[in-house]
Design a protein around this motif. Structure first.
Motif, mmCIF file in Angstrom:
data_model
loop_
_atom_site.group_PDB
_atom_site.id
_atom_site.type_symbol
_atom_site.label_atom_id
_atom_site.label_comp_id
_atom_site.label_asym_id
_atom_site.label_seq_id
_atom_site.Cartn_x
_atom_site.Cartn_y
_atom_site.Cartn_z
ATOM 1 N N GLU A 18 -4.523 4.674 -6.699
ATOM 2 C CA GLU A 18 -5.321 4.893 -5.493
ATOM 3 C C GLU A 18 -5.851 6.309 -5.721
ATOM 4 O O GLU A 18 -4.927 6.979 -6.450
ATOM 5 C CB GLU A 18 -4.568 4.723 -4.293
ATOM 6 N N ASP A 22 1.000 -1.237 -0.006
ATOM 7 C CA ASP A 22 -0.006 0.067 0.211
ATOM 8 C C ASP A 22 0.848 1.328 -0.147
ATOM 9 O O ASP A 22 2.049 1.332 0.485
ATOM 10 C CB ASP A 22 -1.055 0.052 1.241
ATOM 11 N N ASP A 23 0.378 2.441 -0.393
ATOM 12 C CA ASP A 23 0.855 3.819 -0.414
ATOM 13 C C ASP A 23 2.417 3.473 -1.100
ATOM 14 O O ASP A 23 3.418 4.130 -0.584
ATOM 15 C CB ASP A 23 1.140 4.262 1.160
HETATM 16 MG MG MG Z 1 -3.087 3.624 0.229
#
Ligand code: MG
Ligand code: C2E
Ligand code: MG
Length: 594
Positions: free
Chosen positions: A541, A484-485
């Protein structure tokens, strides 16, 4: 005529007296010989404090007044002359100091018995035992205890020294601060500091390089302050610095800038060049009322703040930080009660295949329904992580998410793969994968029905080996892993190869950079090609505009997620969304309003 006197008695008396004198002389001689043979310094003073008897060892202790030491000289005179000639290490050079010292020493001397330790100017230590006898004489013995003192100092030094850096340790700096605080008007600066990203350096370059860096940083810190100040290693990558005599913030700031500057010069470590940086929490010691414990707590709070504000900086403690810490504590309590009261909710944000427009999955996002207010995970997840509540909270998120996934399937809907965010603490649990497998089978779901999202920082955790084991077990079970990220942390290419990651989620800050005016999304494009070359999927995202959605599709990004496609939805809305998607095929750039 002769008169005869019987003088027998007188002669007898004279003889006795002569004998007695001989004996006394002999006894005195003997006594003198005994006294001279004793290795300790012996001296006796009469009722007028005049030297009556002494031995060579006594004289040898005080070479600077050897000329003065003889029968009849007074104790006071020996003492004063010795002090004035610099015989004692503890007597300062100034006149007033000598007077005060002499007065104190004479008071001690007047006591009936006492033991004291004296340090001489040549480094010798003398232990003195003084005793007044029943007839008012003053008898003293002196022993050389230099060896004992040196050994004692070595032991104390070792107990107060950090073995890696040779700096003072926690005990030593605590003692120093206690002494400073005992002053009527303490003046000084306490700095608690932490090396930024030390974990990453340890991880990538190895522990030996990490140790070497600590030694270098310790040396630089010590070099940036005066010899009389103190630099200590508290443990790990934490150091404390005590700088005396500072009362103004302005002066303090100059010192702090100097510290930071000295530390951040490049260091060569195992063939790589590292530029160390430190964050500092600072307290000015100006009031006596505080305890050592308070002071370190305040410095820690300030350090916490410095790190939260972006590291590589210093922050002075102020009272609002105490209040914030108390608030954090009470928020943690609230969260604990909220979990007990079952106030945790989960929303689901759809993920769409950008190439085909097909709905492919959902991301589960935790919410705290605190009365009528919905609290964002950005504020309560850090609290949960700090307090350990993340374990029960994370378990509950998984349970709610799996139950929802199962109920959608039971209704004939196709929710796709469900992505669940987990924290490092969860991955460190020995039974994380076993528990997950049990939950999956309880809800009759397959491992391929879910995905575990981890953030890059998880890969830099101290317990990385445990985490790697869990990730491998998840992979073996058949659960996919998303990073993620991506791009915001410090994950390197070596991390990507080392860990079994199936997809990368481009952080939304890079998606936000894709703008018609200037943004061609260079970073997003790079991440997509990187991921594809490593055989991974990519999720974009935070897609908010049609331009971003189309640009991502054009550069080959596989999956999209963001407000444009759908905001996170509560379970009912998610169900409606899934129903709608089951009947109407949707173009990816179209916004779905549930
Ligand atoms: Mg994220
Ligand atoms: P994340 O995993 O990166 O989740 C995506 C975040 O982006 C979500 O914020 C989502 O609401 C938000 N978002 C989605 N689309 C857009 C968009 O188009 N624009 C913008 N500006 N934002 C968008 P949210 O729900 O506030 O969650 C924040 C973070 O909290 C999550 O980031 C995740 O790291 C963490 N989190 C959420 N739920 C959990 C959980 O159950 N466990 C753990 N450990 N962390 C969680
Ligand atoms: Mg996520």
């Amino acid at each position: 005529m002769s008169i005869r006197f019987d003088i027998t008695a007188r002669k007898q008396a004279e003889l006795e007296l002569a004998t007695e004198n001989v004996f006394r002389r002999q006894a005195e001689n003997l006594l003198r010989q005994i006294v001279d043979t004793i290795p300790a310094g012996i001296s006796a003073f009469d009722t007028n404090d005049r030297l009556l008897i002494y031995n060579d060892a006594f004289k040898a202790f005080y070479p600077k007044v050897a000329d003065l030491i003889q029968e009849g000289v007074s104790f006071g005179e020996i003492l004063r002359t010795a002090a004035e000639r610099g015989q004692f290490a503890e007597v300062g050079g100034r006149g007033r100091d000598i007077e005060a010292w002499l007065a104190r020493r004479m008071r001690e001397h007047a006591k009936p018995t006492q033991t004291l330790v004296q340090k001489l100017d040549d480094g010798r230590w003398v232990q003195i035992l003084e005793r007044r006898t029943a007839d008012g004489l003053h008898v003293t013995t002196r022993a050389d205890i230099t060896e004992l003192k040196v050994a004692e100092q070595t032991i104390r030094k070792q107990a107060e020294q950090d073995s890696l850096t040779g700096l003072a340790n926690r005990t030593a700096v605590y003692n120093r601060v206690v002494r400073l605080l005992a002053d009527k008007a303490p003046q000084g600066l306490l700095v608690v500091t932490d090396l930024d990203n030390f974990k990453a350096i340890n991880d990538t370059l190895g522990h030996d390089a990490g140790d070497e860096l600590l030694v270098v940083v310790g040396r630089r810190l010590a070099g940036a302050v005066r010899k009389s100040d103190m630099v200590a290693r508290l443990g790990g990558d934490e150091f404390a610095i005590v700088i005396d005599g500072i009362t103004s913030r302005q002066v303090a700031e100059r010192r702090l800038a100097r510290l930071a500057n000295c530390v951040q010069q490049p260091v060569a470590l195992t063939g790589r060049t590292v530029q160390p940086r430190i964050s500092m929490g600072v307290v000015l010691m100006t009031t006596q009322s505080k305890s050592r414990r308070d002071l370190f707590r305040e410095a820690d709070l300030a350090l916490y703040q410095a790190k939260a504000a972006g590291r590589g900086r210093y922050t002075f403690f102020d009272e609002t930080m105490l209040k914030a810490a108390e608030r954090r504590q009470s928020d943690i309590e609230e969260l604990r009660m909220g979990l007990d009261r079952d106030e945790l909710r989960v929303e689901f944000q759809p993920q769409v295949n950008l190439q085909t427009g097909e709905a492919v999955g959902l991301e589960a996002l935790a919410r705290w329904q605190r009365c009528s207010e919905t609290v964002s995970p950005a504020s309560f997840i850090p609290l949960a992580e700090e307090s350990g509540l993340i374990i029960p909270l994370g378990t509950r998120v998984i349970e709610i998410s799996l139950a929802f996934q199962a109920s959608m399937r039971a209704k004939g809907l196709r929710p796709g793969r469900l992505a669940i965010n987990v924290s490092a603490a969860q991955l460190k649990l020995d039974d994380f994968v076993e528990t997950l497998a049990n939950q999956l089978s309880r809800f009759r779901l397959r491992p391929a029905d879910i995905e575990i999202e981890i953030t890059e920082t998880v890969l830099l955790d101290r317990s990385i080996h445990q985490i790697v084991r869990t990730i491998e077990k998840l992979d073996a079970l058949g659960v996919t892993i998303a990073l993620d990220d991506f791009g915001t942390g410090y994950a390197s290419l070596s991390h990507l190869k080392q860990f079994k990651v199936d997809r990368l989620k481009i952080d939304r800050s890079f998606v936000a950079d894709i703008r018609p005016e200037d943004g061609r999304g260079v970073i997003a494009r790079t991440i997509v090609s990187l991921a594809h070359s490593l055989g991974m999927d990519v999720v974009g995202e935070g897609i908010e505009t049609q331009f971003q959605s189309e640009a991502l599709r054009a550069i080959g990004c596989d999956i999209g997620q963001g407000y444009l496609l759908s905001p996170p939805l509560v379970p009912d809305e998610t169900e409606r969304y899934l129903q709608q998607r089951a009947t109407v095929p949707v173009v990816p750039s179209m916004r779905i309003v549930a």
